[in-house]
Design an enzyme around this catalytic site. Structure first.
Site, PDB file in Angstrom:
ATOM      1  CD1 TRP A 133      -4.661  -7.687   1.677  1.00 32.26           C
ATOM      2  CD2 TRP A 133      -4.442  -7.944  -0.536  1.00 32.26           C
ATOM      3  NE1 TRP A 133      -5.635  -6.916   1.066  1.00 32.26           N
ATOM      4  CE2 TRP A 133      -5.524  -7.067  -0.293  1.00 32.26           C
ATOM      5  CE3 TRP A 133      -4.118  -8.255  -1.863  1.00 32.26           C
ATOM      6  CZ2 TRP A 133      -6.272  -6.489  -1.322  1.00 32.26           C
ATOM      7  CZ3 TRP A 133      -4.860  -7.674  -2.887  1.00 32.26           C
ATOM      8  CH2 TRP A 133      -5.925  -6.815  -2.601  1.00 32.26           C
ATOM      9  CG  ASN A 134      -1.399  -4.282  -2.490  1.00 33.57           C
ATOM     10  OD1 ASN A 134      -0.592  -4.299  -1.563  1.00 33.57           O
ATOM     11  ND2 ASN A 134      -1.753  -3.164  -3.090  1.00 33.57           N
ATOM     12  NE  ARG A 142       7.288   0.953  -1.098  1.00 33.97           N
ATOM     13  CZ  ARG A 142       6.228   1.319  -1.826  1.00 33.97           C
ATOM     14  NH1 ARG A 142       6.344   1.425  -3.140  1.00 33.97           N
ATOM     15  NH2 ARG A 142       5.073   1.549  -1.277  1.00 33.97           N
ATOM     16  CE  LYS A 157      -0.735  -7.219  10.841  1.00 35.06           C
ATOM     17  NZ  LYS A 157      -1.070  -8.212   9.816  1.00 35.06           N
ATOM     18  N   PRO A 158       3.062  -9.248   8.536  1.00 34.93           N
ATOM     19  CG  PRO A 158       3.426 -11.430   7.758  1.00 34.93           C
ATOM     20  CD  PRO A 158       3.628 -10.546   8.960  1.00 34.93           C
ATOM     21  CD  GLU A 233       4.366   5.189   1.235  1.00 35.56           C
ATOM     22  OE1 GLU A 233       3.537   5.475   0.351  1.00 35.56           O
ATOM     23  OE2 GLU A 233       5.419   5.805   1.381  1.00 35.56           O
ATOM     24  CG  LEU A 234      -2.121   5.797   4.678  1.00 30.61           C
ATOM     25  CD1 LEU A 234      -2.793   6.859   5.520  1.00 30.61           C
ATOM     26  CD2 LEU A 234      -2.042   4.482   5.432  1.00 30.61           C
ATOM     27  NE  ARG A 261       1.855  -2.336 -11.651  1.00 30.68           N
ATOM     28  CZ  ARG A 261       2.513  -1.885 -10.583  1.00 30.68           C
ATOM     29  NH1 ARG A 261       3.565  -2.512 -10.145  1.00 30.68           N
ATOM     30  NH2 ARG A 261       2.121  -0.782  -9.969  1.00 30.68           N
ATOM     31  CB  CYS A 267      -1.620   1.932  -3.293  1.00 39.17           C
ATOM     32  SG  CYS A 267       0.119   1.685  -3.625  1.00 39.17           S
ATOM     33  CD  GLU A 363      -7.283   2.279  -2.645  1.00 38.21           C
ATOM     34  OE1 GLU A 363      -7.668   2.224  -1.461  1.00 38.21           O
ATOM     35  OE2 GLU A 363      -6.098   2.157  -2.963  1.00 38.21           O
ATOM     36  CB  SER A 423       7.001   2.277  -7.786  1.00 34.98           C
ATOM     37  OG  SER A 423       7.872   1.976  -6.731  1.00 34.98           O
TER      38      SER A 423
HETATM   39  P1  NAD Z   1      -5.636  -3.007   5.384  1.00 35.11           P
HETATM   40  O1  NAD Z   1      -5.478  -1.636   5.897  1.00 35.11           O
HETATM   41  O2  NAD Z   1      -6.904  -3.711   5.623  1.00 35.11           O
HETATM   42  O3  NAD Z   1      -4.485  -3.956   5.945  1.00 35.11           O
HETATM   43  C1  NAD Z   1      -3.122  -3.596   5.881  1.00 35.11           C
HETATM   44  C2  NAD Z   1      -2.392  -4.231   7.054  1.00 35.11           C
HETATM   45  O4  NAD Z   1      -2.924  -3.709   8.274  1.00 35.11           O
HETATM   46  C3  NAD Z   1      -2.539  -5.741   7.132  1.00 35.11           C
HETATM   47  O5  NAD Z   1      -1.333  -6.272   7.604  1.00 35.11           O
HETATM   48  C4  NAD Z   1      -3.644  -5.910   8.165  1.00 35.11           C
HETATM   49  O6  NAD Z   1      -3.583  -7.144   8.843  1.00 35.11           O
HETATM   50  C5  NAD Z   1      -3.335  -4.776   9.123  1.00 35.11           C
HETATM   51  N1  NAD Z   1      -4.487  -4.314   9.909  1.00 35.11           N
HETATM   52  C6  NAD Z   1      -5.789  -4.334   9.551  1.00 35.11           C
HETATM   53  N2  NAD Z   1      -6.541  -3.800  10.551  1.00 35.11           N
HETATM   54  C7  NAD Z   1      -5.680  -3.435  11.539  1.00 35.11           C
HETATM   55  C8  NAD Z   1      -5.852  -2.810  12.809  1.00 35.11           C
HETATM   56  N3  NAD Z   1      -7.054  -2.458  13.248  1.00 35.11           N
HETATM   57  N4  NAD Z   1      -4.760  -2.566  13.546  1.00 35.11           N
HETATM   58  C9  NAD Z   1      -3.550  -2.904  13.103  1.00 35.11           C
HETATM   59  N5  NAD Z   1      -3.309  -3.490  11.898  1.00 35.11           N
HETATM   60  C10 NAD Z   1      -4.372  -3.747  11.123  1.00 35.11           C
HETATM   61  O7  NAD Z   1      -5.321  -2.875   3.825  1.00 35.11           O
HETATM   62  P2  NAD Z   1      -5.309  -4.036   2.729  1.00 35.11           P
HETATM   63  O8  NAD Z   1      -6.693  -4.296   2.298  1.00 35.11           O
HETATM   64  O9  NAD Z   1      -4.488  -5.180   3.193  1.00 35.11           O
HETATM   65  O10 NAD Z   1      -4.489  -3.325   1.552  1.00 35.11           O
HETATM   66  C11 NAD Z   1      -5.114  -2.522   0.640  1.00 35.11           C
HETATM   67  C12 NAD Z   1      -4.877  -1.048   0.949  1.00 35.11           C
HETATM   68  O11 NAD Z   1      -3.493  -0.781   1.024  1.00 35.11           O
HETATM   69  C13 NAD Z   1      -5.393  -0.162  -0.148  1.00 35.11           C
HETATM   70  O12 NAD Z   1      -6.067   0.946   0.382  1.00 35.11           O
HETATM   71  C14 NAD Z   1      -4.132   0.285  -0.867  1.00 35.11           C
HETATM   72  O13 NAD Z   1      -4.261   1.478  -1.560  1.00 35.11           O
HETATM   73  C15 NAD Z   1      -3.174   0.373   0.243  1.00 35.11           C
HETATM   74  N6  NAD Z   1      -1.801   0.291  -0.245  1.00 35.11           N
HETATM   75  C16 NAD Z   1      -1.047   1.427  -0.214  1.00 35.11           C
HETATM   76  C17 NAD Z   1       0.250   1.404  -0.714  1.00 35.11           C
HETATM   77  C18 NAD Z   1       1.082   2.646  -0.686  1.00 35.11           C
HETATM   78  O14 NAD Z   1       2.277   2.513  -0.827  1.00 35.11           O
HETATM   79  N7  NAD Z   1       0.520   3.819  -0.516  1.00 35.11           N
HETATM   80  C19 NAD Z   1       0.787   0.217  -1.231  1.00 35.11           C
HETATM   81  C20 NAD Z   1      -0.011  -0.918  -1.251  1.00 35.11           C
HETATM   82  C21 NAD Z   1      -1.314  -0.869  -0.736  1.00 35.11           C
END
Ligand code: NAD
Length: 460
Positions: A133-134, A142, A157-158, A233-234, A261, A267, A363, A423
């Protein structure tokens, strides 16, 4: 009967729109469409695919005002941050429109003679894309842009919190000429079921995920069952290092960007500041002054610079980390003001943070900056590296050699040197350690959606 779920403005809690809640059946229908569309899209000349992607870029900019408002409303980030995201996201369509036609391969004699080797790159197939969502526009763009450039079709899947931007992008892609079935967006509140259905489907040959390390690990386990090609990308935990001879004003400007920002919900956000003792007081004073001047409030006021955090859960997590640090001896040096109601967290600078405090290893994902003083480079680097993450780092130093020496010793995928943002579409974005596998953007980005195909030709 199909049910719907609410998409809410995190600044007010008000429902913006209701969206059809995807089920396992709709997930399978999306793969049906993507698999049916794949042969024709893969066979579409690269120039044609490139022109469609280029058109997506143009249409995103044409609709920049509407997209800005949509992102700001469903994500909560400031209007300026949302606008910057639209422009950043649109650049991925332009970049990959240019990459689409730069196919490469090779034609070589086998070393022993008697045969020739032809190497080509072909689209991997139907790709499942899962985004957070961020950055609701940029994280989708991307992934979708390189996938389409390579000739793949996608199911996307957003995040449940921000599906409206992905749906708006799908409409733009349709208008730009992306054929039906090539991009299929499935918003859902049943993420685990929908994504498991995709990863268990023989027609899905690729998963690209951006989100938390916890969920990334779970998806890698599922991908292992069918040996699905995976890009991850975690999470991150970026150190921001300032040396004794750094330009302090530049470091403050970079720190504001790297930390605040999107309200710190990036991330690549600076998570820990390591400031050399010689410039510590000067940096703290100037950073504090800038933080106290930040305007926090809903994006409906275009002058606000920081919006709410995304959810009650996120607010509680940030509060817990700050409270634990303070209970262990950290001190709040500066804390900005927030509106009386809503999910706002005040921009906060913490000093005297004890080593080992969870706020230095987890984090934060919020507008809080823990600042640590350093004297000994070896000890500072050991602390900077004592994390499971390895996405990004920042170094501010007077001499490029010092910045590079420090940067080389921090175990990350990306280092910002004398700048607080890393980036852009030409950067191979990604991390090491538990921050991920693979790269997005740059030339590497398209490779994530291609397989290597070899022809070994007898040559007698
Ligand atoms: P999240 O992992 O909770 O969710 C991300 C996506 O995964 C969402 O679409 C969510 O619905 C889905 N999801 C959640 N649980 C799932 C499951 N069990 N099975 C399948 N899909 C599932 O993360 P978030 O809170 O939405 O985003 C924040 C995280 O994303 C932070 O850790 C951030 O660092 C990371 N992030 C990384 C990058 C990168 O490029 N490395 C960029 C942006 C955000």
């Amino acid at each position: 009967m199909e049910s719907k779920f609410d998409v809410c403005d995190p600044a007010t809690g008000q429902v913006i729109e209701q969206v059809v809640d995807g089920t396992i059946e709709s997930a399978v229908r999306a793969v049906d469409a993507a698999a049916a569309a794949f042969p024709a899209w893969a066979a579409t000349p690269a120039r044609k695919r490139a022109e469609i992607l280029r058109r997506c870029h143009e249409l995103m900019l044409r609709d920049a005002d509407t997209l800005t408002k949509l992102i700001a409303t469903e994500n909560g980030k400031s209007a300026a941050d949302a606008r910057a995201e639209v422009e950043y996201a649109a650049e991925f369509y332009r970049w990959f429109s240019e990459e689409a036609v730069r196919g490469e391969g090779s034609y070589n004699d086998a070393p022993a003679g008697g045969s020739k080797t032809i190497v080509t790159y072909v689209p991997v197939g139907v790709a499942a894309l899962i985004t957070p969502w961020n950055f609701p526009a940029a994280m989708a763009a991307r992934k979708v842009a390189p996938a389409l450039a390579a000739g793949c079709t996608v199911v996307l899947k957003p995040a449940e919190e921000t599906p409206l931007t992905a749906l708006a992008l799908a409409r733009i892609m349709h208008e730009a000429g992306v054929p039906p079935g090539v991009v299929n967006v499935v918003p859902t509140t049943r993420a685990p079921e929908v994504v498991a259905a995709w990863l268990g489907d023989d027609r899905v040959r690729k998963v690209s995920f951006t989100g938390s390390t916890l969920v990334g690990r779970a998806l890698l386990r599922q991908a292992a069952d069918r040996v699905v090609n995976a890009s991850m990308e975690l999470g991150g935990n970026a150190p921001f290092v300032i040396t004794a001879d750094a330009d302090v004003d530049a470091a403050v400007a970079g720190a504001m960007l790297a930390k605040f920002r999107g309200g710190g919900q990036a991330c690549t956000a600076a998570n820990r500041f390591y400031v050399h003792a010689n410039v510590f007081e000067q940096f703290l004073e100037k950073f504090g002054k800038s933080v106290m001047a930040l305007r926090v409030g809903p994006s409906s006021d275009a002058d606000n610079q920081i919006g709410p955090v995304i959810s009650h859960k996120a607010h509680a997590r940030i509060s817990r980390l700050v409270d634990a640090a303070v209970a262990n001896g950290a001190r709040i040096a500066f804390q900005g003001k927030i509106p009386n109601s809503g999910l706002f967290y005040p921009p906060t600078l913490l000093v005297d943070v004890p080593f080992g405090a969870p706020i230095l290893s987890e984090e934060i994902f919020g507008p809080v900056a823990p600042i640590v003083m350093w004297n000994d480079e070896v000890a500072m680097l050991a602390s900077a590296n004592s994390t499971e993450f390895g996405l990004a780092a920042y170094v501010y130093a007077g001499r490029l050699q010092d910045a590079l020496r420090i940067g080389e010793q921090i175990d990350v995928g990306m280092v910002g040197i004398n700048r607080g943002a890393i980036s852009d579409p030409s950067v191979p974005f990604g991390g090491v350690k538990q921050s991920g596998i693979g790269r997005e953007g740059a030339h590497e980005g398209i490779r994530e959606y291609q397989e290597t195909r070899v022809y070994s030709v007898g040559w007698q």
